[in-house]
Design an enzyme around this catalytic site. Sequence first.
Site, PDB file in Angstrom:
ATOM      1  N   ASN A 187      -5.355-122.930  18.588  1.00 47.47           N
ATOM      2  CA  ASN A 187      -5.100-122.350  19.914  1.00 47.47           C
ATOM      3  C   ASN A 187      -5.977-121.138  20.156  1.00 47.47           C
ATOM      4  O   ASN A 187      -6.396-120.457  19.212  1.00 47.47           O
ATOM      5  CB  ASN A 187      -3.624-121.970  20.056  1.00 47.47           C
ATOM      6  CG  ASN A 187      -3.326-120.594  19.493  1.00 47.47           C
ATOM      7  OD1 ASN A 187      -3.385-119.593  20.205  1.00 47.47           O
ATOM      8  ND2 ASN A 187      -3.016-120.532  18.202  1.00 47.47           N
ATOM      9  N   PHE A 204      -0.325-108.435  12.915  1.00 45.08           N
ATOM     10  CA  PHE A 204      -1.654-108.038  12.431  1.00 45.08           C
ATOM     11  C   PHE A 204      -2.418-109.288  12.004  1.00 45.08           C
ATOM     12  O   PHE A 204      -3.180-109.271  11.038  1.00 45.08           O
ATOM     13  CB  PHE A 204      -1.533-107.074  11.242  1.00 45.08           C
ATOM     14  CG  PHE A 204      -0.894-105.752  11.582  1.00 45.08           C
ATOM     15  CD1 PHE A 204      -0.985-105.217  12.857  1.00 45.08           C
ATOM     16  CD2 PHE A 204      -0.204-105.034  10.616  1.00 45.08           C
ATOM     17  CE1 PHE A 204      -0.400-103.994  13.176  1.00 45.08           C
ATOM     18  CE2 PHE A 204       0.381-103.806  10.915  1.00 45.08           C
ATOM     19  CZ  PHE A 204       0.282-103.282  12.197  1.00 45.08           C
ATOM     20  N   CYS A 238      -3.347-112.261  14.505  1.00 43.56           N
ATOM     21  CA  CYS A 238      -3.992-113.139  15.495  1.00 43.56           C
ATOM     22  C   CYS A 238      -5.518-113.077  15.346  1.00 43.56           C
ATOM     23  O   CYS A 238      -6.115-112.001  15.481  1.00 43.56           O
ATOM     24  CB  CYS A 238      -3.575-112.706  16.889  1.00 43.56           C
ATOM     25  SG  CYS A 238      -4.270-113.761  18.146  1.00 43.56           S
ATOM     26  N   CYS A 267      -9.661-142.787 -19.584  1.00 36.43           N
ATOM     27  CA  CYS A 267      -8.856-142.136 -18.541  1.00 36.43           C
ATOM     28  C   CYS A 267      -8.572-140.686 -18.941  1.00 36.43           C
ATOM     29  O   CYS A 267      -8.001-140.430 -19.992  1.00 36.43           O
ATOM     30  CB  CYS A 267      -7.555-142.907 -18.349  1.00 36.43           C
ATOM     31  SG  CYS A 267      -6.433-142.094 -17.218  1.00 36.43           S
ATOM     32  N   CYS A 323      -3.600-145.000  -4.405  1.00 41.88           N
ATOM     33  CA  CYS A 323      -2.858-146.267  -4.386  1.00 41.88           C
ATOM     34  C   CYS A 323      -1.855-146.278  -3.224  1.00 41.88           C
ATOM     35  O   CYS A 323      -1.044-145.364  -3.103  1.00 41.88           O
ATOM     36  CB  CYS A 323      -2.123-146.463  -5.715  1.00 41.88           C
ATOM     37  SG  CYS A 323      -1.151-147.997  -5.725  1.00 41.88           S
TER      38      CYS A 323
HETATM   39  C1  LIG Z   1      -0.146-121.584  20.591  1.00 40.68           C
HETATM   40  C2  LIG Z   1       0.199-120.582  19.530  1.00 40.68           C
HETATM   41  C3  LIG Z   1       0.436-119.271  19.887  1.00 40.68           C
HETATM   42  C4  LIG Z   1       0.756-118.336  18.911  1.00 40.68           C
HETATM   43  N1  LIG Z   1       1.038-117.063  19.295  1.00 40.68           N
HETATM   44  C5  LIG Z   1       1.392-116.143  18.356  1.00 40.68           C
HETATM   45  C6  LIG Z   1       1.781-114.851  18.745  1.00 40.68           C
HETATM   46  O1  LIG Z   1       1.847-114.516  19.919  1.00 40.68           O
HETATM   47  N2  LIG Z   1       2.109-113.982  17.761  1.00 40.68           N
HETATM   48  C7  LIG Z   1       2.084-114.308  16.436  1.00 40.68           C
HETATM   49  O2  LIG Z   1       2.402-113.480  15.586  1.00 40.68           O
HETATM   50  N3  LIG Z   1       1.730-115.553  16.047  1.00 40.68           N
HETATM   51  C8  LIG Z   1       1.397-116.471  16.975  1.00 40.68           C
HETATM   52  N4  LIG Z   1       1.084-117.750  16.590  1.00 40.68           N
HETATM   53  C9  LIG Z   1       1.080-118.090  15.142  1.00 40.68           C
HETATM   54  C10 LIG Z   1       2.408-118.669  14.691  1.00 40.68           C
HETATM   55  O3  LIG Z   1       3.465-117.759  14.841  1.00 40.68           O
HETATM   56  C11 LIG Z   1       2.352-119.112  13.209  1.00 40.68           C
HETATM   57  O4  LIG Z   1       2.074-117.971  12.415  1.00 40.68           O
HETATM   58  C12 LIG Z   1       1.285-120.158  12.932  1.00 40.68           C
HETATM   59  O5  LIG Z   1       1.225-121.073  13.997  1.00 40.68           O
HETATM   60  C13 LIG Z   1       1.562-120.929  11.639  1.00 40.68           C
HETATM   61  O6  LIG Z   1       2.775-121.634  11.679  1.00 40.68           O
HETATM   62  P1  LIG Z   1       2.862-123.216  12.005  1.00 40.68           P
HETATM   63  O7  LIG Z   1       1.946-123.922  11.069  1.00 40.68           O
HETATM   64  O8  LIG Z   1       4.320-123.553  11.831  1.00 40.68           O
HETATM   65  O9  LIG Z   1       2.413-123.369  13.416  1.00 40.68           O
HETATM   66  C14 LIG Z   1       0.784-118.716  17.553  1.00 40.68           C
HETATM   67  C15 LIG Z   1       0.538-120.038  17.212  1.00 40.68           C
HETATM   68  C16 LIG Z   1       0.255-120.973  18.171  1.00 40.68           C
HETATM   69  C17 LIG Z   1       0.004-122.393  17.790  1.00 40.68           C
HETATM   70  S1  SF4 Z   2      -2.118-151.602  -5.264  1.00 40.66           S
HETATM   71 FE1  SF4 Z   2      -4.321-151.286  -5.053  1.00 40.66          FE
HETATM   72  S2  SF4 Z   2      -4.623-149.157  -5.617  1.00 40.66           S
HETATM   73 FE2  SF4 Z   2      -2.596-149.741  -6.357  1.00 40.66          FE
HETATM   74  S3  SF4 Z   2      -2.909-150.406  -8.450  1.00 40.66           S
HETATM   75 FE3  SF4 Z   2      -3.021-152.206  -7.208  1.00 40.66          FE
HETATM   76  S4  SF4 Z   2      -5.184-152.426  -6.758  1.00 40.66           S
HETATM   77 FE4  SF4 Z   2      -4.894-150.356  -7.477  1.00 40.66          FE
HETATM   78  S1  SF4 Z   3      -8.745-142.187 -11.502  1.00 43.87           S
HETATM   79 FE1  SF4 Z   3      -6.959-142.908 -12.651  1.00 43.87          FE
HETATM   80  S2  SF4 Z   3      -7.807-144.194 -14.273  1.00 43.87           S
HETATM   81 FE2  SF4 Z   3      -9.492-143.005 -13.445  1.00 43.87          FE
HETATM   82  S3  SF4 Z   3      -9.588-141.218 -14.807  1.00 43.87           S
HETATM   83 FE3  SF4 Z   3      -8.323-140.644 -13.049  1.00 43.87          FE
HETATM   84  S4  SF4 Z   3      -6.238-141.090 -13.706  1.00 43.87           S
HETATM   85 FE4  SF4 Z   3      -7.602-142.186 -15.123  1.00 43.87          FE
END
Ligand SMILES: Cc1cc2nc3c(=O)[nH]c(=O)nc-3n(C[C@H](O)[C@H](O)[C@H](O)COP(=O)(O)O)c2cc1C
Ligand code: SF4
Ligand code: SF4
Length: 453
Positions: A73, A132, A134, A377, A387
Amino acid sequence: MADLSINFAGIKSPNPFWLASAPPTNSGYQIMKAFDTGWGGAVWKTLGVPVVNVSSRYGALNYRDTRMMGFNNIELITDRPLRDNLREIEEVKKRFPNHAVIASLMVETREQWHQIVKDVENAGSDGIELNFGCPHGMCERGMGSAVGQEPKVLKAIVEWVMEVATIPVIVKLTPNITDITRPAMAAKEGGANAVSLINTIQSVIGVDIDNFVPYPVVDGKSTNGGYCGPAVKPIAMNMLKNCAQHPQMDLPISGIGGIENWRDAVEFLLLGANSVQVCTAVMHYGFGIIREMADGLNRYMDEKGFATIDQMVGKALPQVKNWEDLNLKYKVVAHINENKCIGCQLCYTACEDGAHQAIGLSDNPLNRIPEIIEENCVGCNLCSLVCPVEECITMERRDDGKSQLTRADRTAAGTIPTTFNDDLAGGLHHWVPTPADALVKQVPKHYKYVNRN
Ligand SMILES: Cc1cc2nc3c(=O)[nH]c(=O)nc-3n(C[C@H](O)[C@H](O)[C@H](O)COP(=O)(O)O)c2cc1C
Ligand code: SF4
Ligand code: SF4
């Protein structure tokens, strides 16, 4: 039923779920509706000298079928007159005396801080949160994250606030900094009663590749915004853990960032948060998500035998160590459950190209079930993460569970690799194909490895 109520630095709330300062807390109407639905507290949309916002304001990162996995935002603080907000704070507190109303504030001068702190106290706020954090717009004017990035300035402003505040003061920190514990400690030194984190992460959410302008577009132009939503949760939790583990950090912490269900909230509490705040999830799904969040937390607490929130706060912290204190003797390898495997071979590709060539394919085209080459592995987990079938690839323990040897132990014993081609290096213990093997086209090649003696 567990007791969900909390006392956060003196701010009482019927549960630890607060709305973060943002559009869902723009008005008394929204906050009353949220409290009526079950939210325990709300941090009012940041108050200050009201702004003029732009239109449009938001952008989203959609990942495959998931909309708003990340959210961005460019809006500023409240655009409503202070007197309207104060009147509504008063109304909300009269109607919901036992819920937590926290006034988020952002102004510039010492006189303005003194005045607005007194105003929101007189309106009946239970606490104050200093914004502190934004990272767009307001920081260009020397506020928001511009303060959060300068511990000395932050401390000075907290001191101004503490000169007049008689209710608990929370300092909301910015993640746009290398070490968040520095401003957290500055907040403590300034006399704050608590901290909250994280605010949004400075970001560019995407670019309109036809018109060559990033989103959100404002009359053909754009600016950097603040990133939040599920995508930021790991960053928030790491910063929370860093603050909660800091030896001198004894203030309560309100955890914020990507929380959208009871599990997310539990994770934050276990990492040391004493309350949690939610913004994006409410903007996406509405206030109603609180029902599932509160029920889920209640069920979890009953199941684990936690009677109060305090009993679970920080429970995961003792298990978070420095890398050098992890046990090098612990050894897991991947195991494929052939009854669950659907033969997609995503695990093979991931391990072959992105890990350690430890998965083989059969030379029988009718058999699509891959095979783990245990000797190769390293137990990185990658195959189990890609998977698509739940519990199809599990990691099985292979060490005896009794031996313990850490990097710190090895350093003390003088057995760590110290030269470039050291025989003590870990990589010498798993086999690597020769480079030219990559150009051999015929399948299968891996069963050769399985049986290679
Ligand atoms: C549209 C929008 C406006 C926001 N306005 C404020 C604000 O006015 N003051 C503030 O401290 N944080 C503001 N935030 C931040 C949020 O409070 C929060 O810290 C941040 O979005 C992370 O939380 P979330 O992942 O749950 O959204 C805003 C966030 C968004 C998305
Ligand atoms: S489902 Fe697909 S990813 Fe999972 S073990 Fe079997 S072959 Fe591997
Ligand atoms: S991807 Fe799976 S099989 Fe390959 S090293 Fe990592 S844990 Fe072992």
